[in-house]
Design a protein around this motif. Structure first.
Motif, PDB file in Angstrom:
ATOM      1  N   THR A 242      48.871  -2.036  71.092  1.00 59.74           N
ATOM      2  CA  THR A 242      48.118  -1.428  69.986  1.00 59.74           C
ATOM      3  C   THR A 242      46.932  -0.603  70.477  1.00 59.74           C
ATOM      4  OG1 THR A 242      46.852  -3.474  69.713  1.00 59.74           O
ATOM      5  CG2 THR A 242      48.762  -3.179  68.275  1.00 59.74           C
ATOM      6  N   ASP A 243      46.789  -0.450  71.797  1.00 64.47           N
ATOM      7  CA  ASP A 243      45.612   0.280  72.289  1.00 64.47           C
ATOM      8  C   ASP A 243      45.618   1.745  71.861  1.00 64.47           C
ATOM      9  OD1 ASP A 243      47.848   0.396  74.072  1.00 64.47           O
ATOM     10  OD2 ASP A 243      46.569   1.302  75.599  1.00 64.47           O
ATOM     11  N   LEU A 245      47.158   2.628  68.924  1.00 65.07           N
ATOM     12  CA  LEU A 245      47.405   2.619  67.476  1.00 65.07           C
ATOM     13  C   LEU A 245      46.304   3.409  66.784  1.00 65.07           C
ATOM     14  CD1 LEU A 245      48.867   1.368  64.929  1.00 65.07           C
ATOM     15  CD2 LEU A 245      47.255  -0.532  65.121  1.00 65.07           C
ATOM     16  N   THR A 247      46.550   4.234  62.918  1.00 65.77           N
ATOM     17  CA  THR A 247      46.469   3.535  61.635  1.00 65.77           C
ATOM     18  C   THR A 247      47.804   2.842  61.373  1.00 65.77           C
ATOM     19  OG1 THR A 247      47.270   5.469  60.420  1.00 65.77           O
ATOM     20  CG2 THR A 247      44.890   5.219  60.559  1.00 65.77           C
ATOM     21  N   ARG A 248      47.769   1.812  60.550  1.00 65.02           N
ATOM     22  CA  ARG A 248      49.026   1.216  60.075  1.00 65.02           C
ATOM     23  C   ARG A 248      49.611   2.081  58.962  1.00 65.02           C
ATOM     24  NH1 ARG A 248      50.881  -2.444  63.784  1.00 65.02           N
ATOM     25  NH2 ARG A 248      49.165  -3.788  64.446  1.00 65.02           N
TER      26      ARG A 248
ATOM     27  N   ALA B  12      41.552  -5.304  75.391  1.00 65.70           N
ATOM     28  CA  ALA B  12      42.429  -4.325  76.054  1.00 65.70           C
ATOM     29  C   ALA B  12      43.427  -3.708  75.084  1.00 65.70           C
ATOM     30  CB  ALA B  12      43.186  -4.994  77.194  1.00 65.70           C
ATOM     31  N   GLN B  13      43.665  -4.371  73.952  1.00 69.36           N
ATOM     32  CA  GLN B  13      44.625  -3.865  72.963  1.00 69.36           C
ATOM     33  C   GLN B  13      43.914  -3.275  71.742  1.00 69.36           C
ATOM     34  OE1 GLN B  13      47.991  -3.599  72.870  1.00 69.36           O
ATOM     35  NE2 GLN B  13      48.196  -4.255  74.979  1.00 69.36           N
ATOM     36  N   ALA B  14      42.594  -3.154  71.800  1.00 70.08           N
ATOM     37  CA  ALA B  14      41.845  -2.666  70.631  1.00 70.08           C
ATOM     38  C   ALA B  14      42.265  -1.242  70.287  1.00 70.08           C
ATOM     39  CB  ALA B  14      40.353  -2.712  70.923  1.00 70.08           C
ATOM     40  N   PRO B  15      42.700  -1.001  69.059  1.00 70.40           N
ATOM     41  CA  PRO B  15      43.080   0.362  68.657  1.00 70.40           C
ATOM     42  C   PRO B  15      41.889   1.318  68.729  1.00 70.40           C
ATOM     43  CG  PRO B  15      43.890  -1.258  67.083  1.00 70.40           C
ATOM     44  CD  PRO B  15      42.928  -1.969  67.989  1.00 70.40           C
ATOM     45  N   LEU B  16      42.199   2.615  68.762  1.00 69.68           N
ATOM     46  CA  LEU B  16      41.155   3.626  68.963  1.00 69.68           C
ATOM     47  C   LEU B  16      39.994   3.484  67.987  1.00 69.68           C
ATOM     48  CD1 LEU B  16      43.644   6.601  69.422  1.00 69.68           C
ATOM     49  CD2 LEU B  16      42.247   5.557  71.217  1.00 69.68           C
ATOM     50  N   LEU B  17      40.319   3.350  66.692  1.00 72.44           N
ATOM     51  CA  LEU B  17      39.247   3.299  65.693  1.00 72.44           C
ATOM     52  C   LEU B  17      38.483   1.984  65.748  1.00 72.44           C
ATOM     53  CD1 LEU B  17      41.120   4.807  62.585  1.00 72.44           C
ATOM     54  CD2 LEU B  17      39.546   5.986  64.122  1.00 72.44           C
ATOM     55  N   ARG B  19      37.682   0.427  68.652  1.00 73.23           N
ATOM     56  CA  ARG B  19      36.930   0.285  69.911  1.00 73.23           C
ATOM     57  C   ARG B  19      35.413   0.299  69.740  1.00 73.23           C
ATOM     58  NH1 ARG B  19      40.792   3.658  74.034  1.00 73.23           N
ATOM     59  NH2 ARG B  19      42.649   2.578  73.322  1.00 73.23           N
ATOM     60  N   ALA B  35      41.026  -5.659  63.309  1.00 73.93           N
ATOM     61  CA  ALA B  35      41.526  -4.630  64.235  1.00 73.93           C
ATOM     62  C   ALA B  35      43.036  -4.443  64.130  1.00 73.93           C
ATOM     63  CB  ALA B  35      41.142  -4.979  65.667  1.00 73.93           C
ATOM     64  N   HIS B  36      43.734  -5.413  63.547  1.00 70.61           N
ATOM     65  CA  HIS B  36      45.168  -5.223  63.311  1.00 70.61           C
ATOM     66  C   HIS B  36      45.421  -4.044  62.372  1.00 70.61           C
ATOM     67  CE1 HIS B  36      47.028  -8.665  65.326  1.00 70.61           C
ATOM     68  NE2 HIS B  36      45.967  -9.362  64.983  1.00 70.61           N
ATOM     69  N   PRO B  38      43.376  -0.870  61.781  1.00 76.19           N
ATOM     70  CA  PRO B  38      42.151  -0.172  62.169  1.00 76.19           C
ATOM     71  C   PRO B  38      41.508   0.635  61.055  1.00 76.19           C
ATOM     72  CG  PRO B  38      44.031   0.515  63.547  1.00 76.19           C
ATOM     73  CD  PRO B  38      44.509  -0.594  62.674  1.00 76.19           C
ATOM     74  N   GLU B  39      42.346   1.228  60.171  1.00 74.40           N
ATOM     75  CA  GLU B  39      41.737   2.036  59.110  1.00 74.40           C
ATOM     76  C   GLU B  39      40.960   1.163  58.125  1.00 74.40           C
ATOM     77  OE1 GLU B  39      44.932   1.385  59.642  1.00 74.40           O
ATOM     78  OE2 GLU B  39      46.240   2.022  57.987  1.00 74.40           O
ATOM     79  N   GLU B  42      37.730   0.244  59.994  1.00 75.90           N
ATOM     80  CA  GLU B  42      36.838   1.405  60.092  1.00 75.90           C
ATOM     81  C   GLU B  42      35.922   1.542  58.871  1.00 75.90           C
ATOM     82  OE1 GLU B  42      38.699   5.224  59.782  1.00 75.90           O
ATOM     83  OE2 GLU B  42      37.388   6.131  61.276  1.00 75.90           O
TER      84      GLU B  42
END
Ligand code: SF4
Lengths: 278, 186
Positions: A242-243, A245, A247-248, B12-17, B19, B35-36, B38-39, B42
Motif C-alpha cells: 500500500t506504499d 496507494l 485512494t481506495r 513502510a506501507q503507509a500510503p502517500l497521503l 505519510r 491509513a487503510h 488514505p482519502e 486525509e
C-alpha cells in the motif's frame, strides 16, 4: 483546464491511465511484481468498470489507456474490451504472449488496424536464459506469437526486463535486438528496463528499489483502489503493498486523479524518470 | 498493535497521503487504522485537529467535554488517551477520576460554568434519546453562541471517535498506559 488536465499536459502526471483487470497468470516468473500464478486471488475489474474509467480518463485529459496484470488475455472478454477501449483512447496491453494460439488468436482478428499495441515480454535471445526467468517453453511461444500478431495488423512492442541493464552483456542485448527486428518489431518498439524490487523480485533479493521517488506518477486502477504507478499495486507474501496507494476510491476517477496530483503532481516534470520505465 | 478487526498499516506501507501523519518512531493507532483509506485519513485528521485541538476555547474546558463524553460512551481508548491529555491540560488526578465517573462530579467541579457544561455533555452524549428541548439554555449564561457551537461539535465529534475506536478495539499507546500507571489512573 482542470488541475488534473494541467498536470497531464505538463508531464507532471503520466498521460496514460493504467488498469489491472486481473492478477492471475498462467506463468510464475521469478521477478513477478504481483506474485502472479494460476491459483492466486484474481482481484478482478469488470469490463464495464474498465470502460467507465476509460471514458472518465478521456474527459479528464488522459491520452491513453494501459492494461496490465496478471495475464489479461486469460480473460475471455479481453479482446472485445480492447476493441471498445480503442474507440475511446489508444491502448497498450501487456502480455506474456503465450496464449496466442487457436481460438484466442482468432479472437484477436478484429483488433487489426486499431490503435492497440500489445507489449510482450522477451528477456533474452537465448531460449534458456529467457526461460530461466519466465518458465520452460516461453521463448518458443513468444517468437511464434509475435509474427502472428503483426500479420493480423496488431501493433507489437517488446519489453525486456534485465536484472541490471547497465552491466548487461551488450553483445547479448545486440542479439536480442537482431531477433526482435527479424520478427518485425523495430527498435522504437523495444523497451529495456530493470527488474523492480517489489513482489516476488523483492522476496528473491532481485532488482532495483522503486518507490514514489523513483517512479513516474501514473494513475493506476485496481480492484483494491487507485495507485500512483503501475508498479505500485504489487503483492508480497500474498499481501497487497500500500506504499503507493493513492485512494481506495476509484469512481469517480477525478477523486484519485486529483489526489495523485496533490500527492506527487507538484514535482517537476521528468525529475523522477530515473528508472526510465514509464 | 491494533485490535483484531484491523491490522495497523506499518510505516513502510503507509500510503502517500498518509505519510505526513506518520511521525518518526511510529504513529497513533487512530492514524495507522485510518491509513487503510488514505482519502478518509486525509480529511479526518485535520478535522480532528481543528475540533479537538487548540482553539479559542481553553484546553481545560475542551478536555472536560472530551473525557466526559468518552467516559459516557465507555470508550477505553479515548478515556485512557484523554486522561493523559487532560492532565497535560491542567486537570488534577481527582478531576480526571470524577470525569471518568470514579468520584463525585459535584465535589470535583464546584464552578457553575463547568457544572453546566458537564450537564450539557451528559444530555448530548449520555443517552441515545433525543437531546431534551431547552437542555442547553443555561449554557448561554456562561458561554457565547460560537462557544456553544464549538463545544457541541466537540462533544459530537468525540462520540464519533468513541464509536470508531471502540468498534475497532484500538488500544491506547504504550506511552499513555505507562503514564496512567504512574498516576494511578489505569
Ligand atoms: S511477470 Fe507477467 S507473465 Fe510473469 S508471472 Fe507475472 S504477470 Fe505473469
Amino acid at each position: 483546464m482542470s488541475a488534473v488536465a494541467e498536470a497531464i499536459a505538463e508531464g507532471r502526471v503520466g498521460e496514460r491511465l493504467w488498469l489491472y483487470p486481473n492478477y492471475h497468470c498462467n506463468l510464475r516468473c521469478t521477478y513477478c511484481l504481483t506474485e502472479s500464478a494460476p491459483g492466486v486471488p484474481r482481484r478482478l475489474l469488470e469490463p464495464e468498470t474498465i470502460l467507465e474509467r476509460a471514458h472518465e480518463a478521456r474527459a479528464l485529459g488522459f491520452t491513453g489507456v494501459g492494461i496490465t496484470g496478471g495475464e489479461p488475455f486469460l480473460l475471455d472478454w479481453l479482446p472485445e474490451l480492447l476493441a471498445e477501449l480503442a474507440q475511446i483512447l489508444p491502448v497498450i496491453v501487456l502480455s506474456n504472449a503465450t496464449l496466442f494460439t487457436g481460438r484466442r488468436l482468432a479472437a484477436l482478428e478484429p483488433l487489426g488496424g486499431l490503435p492497440i499495441h500489445i507489449q510482450i515480454s522477451l528477456d533474452s535471445a537465448e531460449p534458456d536464459a529467457n526461460d530461466e526467468m519466465r518458465g520452460s517453453g516461453n521463448f518458443a511461444e513468444v517468437v511464434a506469437a509475435i509474427p502472428e500478431l503483426l500479420r493480423r495488423g496488431i501493433g507489437v512492442r517488446v519489453a525486456t526486463t534485465l536484472e541490471d541493464p547497465a552491466s548487461h552483456d551488450p553483445a547479448e542485448l545486440d542479439r536480442l535486438c537482431e531477433l526482435h527486428r527479424s520478427l518485425g518489431v523495430g527498435d522504437e518498439d523495444h523497451v529495456v528496463r530493470p527488474v523492480i524490487r517489489r513482489g516476488r523480485a523483492a522476496a528473491g533479493g532481485m532488482g532495483v528499489p522503486a518507490g514514489a521517488d523513483e517512479l513516474d506518477p501514473e494513475l493506476t486502477i485496481t480492484a483494491d483502489g487507485a495507485f500512483a504507478s503501475p508498479f505500485g499495486p504489487t503483492v508480497r507474501a500474498g499481501a497487497l503493498d500500500t506504499d503507493l496507494l493513492v485512494t481506495r476510491t476509484t469512481s469517480p476517477l477525478a477523486v484519485p486523479a486529483g489526489a495523485l496530483v496533490r500527492a506527487l503532481g507538484g514535482r517537476a516534470a521528468g525529475h523522477d524518470a530515473r528508472l526510465g520505465i514509464r | 498493535m491494533a485490535g483484531v478487526l484491523v491490522t495497523p498499516v506499518e510505516p513502510a506501507q503507509a500510503p502517500l497521503l498518509a505519510r505526513p501523519h506518520y511521525r518518526e518512531g511510529g504513529t497513533s493507532p487512530l492514524v495507522s487504522s485510518l491509513a487503510h483509506v488514505p482519502e478518509a485519513l486525509e480529511v479526518t485528521m485535520p478535522f480532528i485537529a481543528t475540533v479537538l485541538g487548540p482553539s479559542a476555547i481553553a484546553a481545560r474546558t475542551k478536555e472536560l467535554v472530551i473525557l466526559r463524553t468518552s467516559a459516557r460512551l465507555e470508550c477505553s481508548y479515548c478515556v485512557q488517551t484523554h486522561s493523559s491529555v487532560a492532565l497535560d491540560s491542567g486537570l488534577s488526578v481527582a478531576e480526571v477520576r470524577a470525569l471518568r465517573g470514579e468520584e463525585s462530579l459535584e465535589e470535583a467541579f464546584p464552578a457553575e460554568d463547568e457544572r453546566m457544561l458537564l450537564g450539557w455533555v451528559d444530555a448530548v452524549a449520555g443517552t441515545v434519546d433525543p437531546v431534551p428541548a431547552g437542555a442547553g439554555v443555561e449554557l448561554r449564561e456562561h458561554f457565547s453562541e460560537p462557544e456553544v457551537v464549538e463545544l457541541t461539535l466537540l462533544c459530537a465529534a468525540t462520540v464519533m471517535l468513541n464509536r470508531y475506536c471502540t468498534a475497532l478495539e484500538l488500544p491506547a499507546s504504550p506511552a499513555t498506559l505507562q503514564r496512567l500507571a504512574a498516576e494511578g489512573l489505569l
